[in-house]
Design a protein around this motif. Structure first.
Motif, PDB file in Angstrom:
ATOM      1  N   UNK A  84     -49.348 -30.518  34.207  1.00 42.07           N
ATOM      2  CA  UNK A  84     -49.788 -30.398  35.597  1.00 42.07           C
ATOM      3  C   UNK A  84     -48.590 -30.444  36.535  1.00 42.07           C
ATOM      4  N   UNK A  85     -48.590 -29.625  37.560  1.00 44.19           N
ATOM      5  CA  UNK A  85     -47.609 -29.715  38.640  1.00 44.19           C
ATOM      6  C   UNK A  85     -48.383 -29.840  39.943  1.00 44.19           C
ATOM      7  N   UNK A  86     -48.121 -30.916  40.669  1.00 44.94           N
ATOM      8  CA  UNK A  86     -48.859 -31.215  41.904  1.00 44.94           C
ATOM      9  C   UNK A  86     -50.363 -31.142  41.659  1.00 44.94           C
ATOM     10  N   UNK A  87     -50.783 -31.677  40.516  1.00 41.44           N
ATOM     11  CA  UNK A  87     -52.196 -31.772  40.194  1.00 41.44           C
ATOM     12  C   UNK A  87     -52.833 -30.508  39.663  1.00 41.44           C
ATOM     13  N   UNK A  88     -52.100 -29.428  39.575  1.00 41.95           N
ATOM     14  CA  UNK A  88     -52.640 -28.165  39.079  1.00 41.95           C
ATOM     15  C   UNK A  88     -52.253 -27.990  37.616  1.00 41.95           C
ATOM     16  N   UNK A  89     -53.234 -27.722  36.760  1.00 42.12           N
ATOM     17  CA  UNK A  89     -52.973 -27.561  35.324  1.00 42.12           C
ATOM     18  C   UNK A  89     -52.374 -26.183  35.062  1.00 42.12           C
ATOM     19  N   UNK A  90     -51.090 -26.155  34.749  1.00 40.74           N
ATOM     20  CA  UNK A  90     -50.410 -24.905  34.409  1.00 40.74           C
ATOM     21  C   UNK A  90     -50.446 -24.648  32.910  1.00 40.74           C
ATOM     22  N   UNK A  91     -50.711 -25.708  32.133  1.00 38.41           N
ATOM     23  CA  UNK A  91     -51.001 -25.605  30.705  1.00 38.41           C
ATOM     24  C   UNK A  91     -52.271 -26.417  30.486  1.00 38.41           C
ATOM     25  N   UNK A  92     -53.314 -25.768  30.024  1.00 37.57           N
ATOM     26  CA  UNK A  92     -54.604 -26.434  29.839  1.00 37.57           C
ATOM     27  C   UNK A  92     -55.085 -26.185  28.405  1.00 37.57           C
ATOM     28  N   UNK A  93     -55.262 -27.286  27.672  1.00 37.55           N
ATOM     29  CA  UNK A  93     -55.675 -27.178  26.264  1.00 37.55           C
ATOM     30  C   UNK A  93     -54.759 -26.232  25.492  1.00 37.55           C
ATOM     31  N   UNK A  94     -53.463 -26.326  25.802  1.00 36.73           N
ATOM     32  CA  UNK A  94     -52.467 -25.537  25.091  1.00 36.73           C
ATOM     33  C   UNK A  94     -52.312 -24.105  25.542  1.00 36.73           C
TER      34      UNK A  94
END
Length: 434
Positions: A401-411
């Motif tokens: 997460x960067x600033x609360x945003x998932x940039x990698x989610x479940x791989x």
């Protein structure tokens, strides 16, 4: 209070002095920032999204404190060569031929995709066409600290130190209000930048608050050349110019003695350790334990993929910890928790962004990663910190997460088209192939 995101985790590593490892804790995020950290069993605010990570370690995202992201397109181009041969006969000619705006944007995309998969949430970058590198970072949603390079000699980016500095200030003015972009100045090295520009850079950094990064004491040749030509070591020259201070991070520092360490103590400058690049180029060994004992802040970076050849901070931590023990002849040197701090809060301090990232604390941005710790190669597990450093934990990074945003989610990458980035890299390979 209402939260946008609640993360429940088995192990929490905040990277703060008062809480090394916490068990069964939750982190609440609102508007991209951490608003609450508490035991999972405690009553907490409602959250729009809740993620339960019952076999994971949650920790700050890694901060790659030094690199040249676009050079990922030169990965493996000129291996197994000493530094100056590598630079003068291969890298600099290739840069003159190929580096432009498109090269930097697409090369930086490739680097970002790799770093996000390894839990990196912030990367420092020192490379030409820095606006394009920053744009790639902003498009992907990752945090960057961009050091526009400064040299005395011409490249296809600028003709002289004055033009490099002017372009640096243009970048600063363009992006200084972007929360994910932190702008600095990157004089390449003492042997490529003369006294006048170094003084000007120091003055600009003081006026604007911009961080500064420089390659320093990377090889024995660099130090010996300075002694022969100027009668002093590079660190002493920089100190006498008024260049060294708390805003400066010194990269590599493989050839240092007690006088250099004292100057770092006196000035407050940080060191960025790049152990794998140093080993690959046979540049020497940075005495990490001596620096730590002297109270010098030490962060960690990968350097560019052309001299590493990956951007995996987890692997860098392991190499740093094991190398520090050999150099100090002390198996207790640079323990796992200290290595993790080098890759998080210490790197944030080196880049002057520790007020916004680098640890899990209320008020800081939710720059986080979650690593699964129940794989066969991680079993049994006695110490999460040790497991993160000494096993290949990066392959089990599931969330970034960067600033609360998932940039990698479940791989899976969410902000980058991995297939397109890979195809672009192969197109560059076909053009560059010697």
């Amino acid at each position: 209070m209402h939260a946008d995101l609640r993360i429940d985790t088995r192990w929490l590593l905040p990277m703060t002095d008062d809480a090394p490892v916490l068990e069964n804790h939750s982190v609440f995020v609102t508007d991209g920032r951490i608003v609450l950290v508490q035991p999972t069993e405690a009553a907490g605010p409602e959250a729009a999204e809740r993620i339960v990570l019952d076999q994971h370690a949650l920790l700050p995202g890694y901060i790659n404190a030094h690199g040249h992201a676009a050079m990922s397109l030169f990965r493996g181009l000129a291996d197994d060569l000493p530094l100056m041969t590598w630079l003068q006969d291969h890298i600099w000619p290739s840069e003159a031929k190929w580096v432009d705006s498109a090269f930097v944007y697409q090369g930086t995309q490739l680097a970002i995709a790799e770093m996000l998969r390894c839990g990196t949430t912030t990367f420092a970058d020192m490379y030409f066409y820095s606006s394009d590198s920053i744009d790639a970072a902003l498009d992907a949603g990752i945090r960057t600290v961009s050091f526009t390079p400064v040299l005395d000699f011409p490249t296809n980016f600028a003709q002289n130190a004055d033009e490099y500095i002017r372009k640096t200030m243009d970048v600063h003015n363009k992006y200084r209000h972007q929360p994910l972009a932190h702008i600095g100045i990157g004089p390449h090295a003492p042997y490529t930048v003369s006294d006048g520009p170094l003084k000007e850079i120091a003055a600009l950094a003081d006026q604007t608050g911009m961080p500064v990064q420089i390659h320093l004491h990377e090889t024995a040749f660099e130090v010996q050349q300075s002694i022969e030509e100027r009668g002093i070591r590079p660190t002493q020259r920089l100190a006498e110019l008024g260049f060294l201070n708390e805003s400066v991070s010194c990269v590599h520092m493989t050839q240092i003695d007690e006088t250099d360490i004292k100057l770092l103590q006196q000035t407050g400058a940080s060191v960025v350790h790049c152990p794998e690049s140093n080993l690959k180029l046979a540049s020497g060994f940075c005495p990490i334990e001596n620096l730590i004992q002297a109270g010098v802040n030490v962060g960690i970076g990968t350097d560019g993929a052309a001299s590493n050849n990956d951007l995996n901070i987890q692997g860098e931590m392991k190499t740093a910890a094991m190398l520090a023990k050999a150099v100090a002849n002390d198996a207790a040197a640079l323990n796992a928790m200290s290595a993790l701090k080098m890759a998080t809060i210490n790197s944030a301090r080196a880049l002057r962004i520790d007020d916004v990232t680098g640890s899990i604390e209320v008020g800081k941005f939710a720059d986080l990663q979650a690593v699964r710790l129940d794989a066969l190669t991680q079993t049994p597990l006695y110490d999460p910190a040790s497991q993160l450093v000494y096993t290949d934990s990066s392959r089990y990074t599931e969330y970034t997460w960067v600033a609360g945003k998932a940039l990698l989610r479940s791989g899976r990458l969410t902000s980058i088209d991995e297939k397109a980035v890979t195809e672009n890299a192969r197109l560059w390979q076909n053009k560059i192939q010697p």
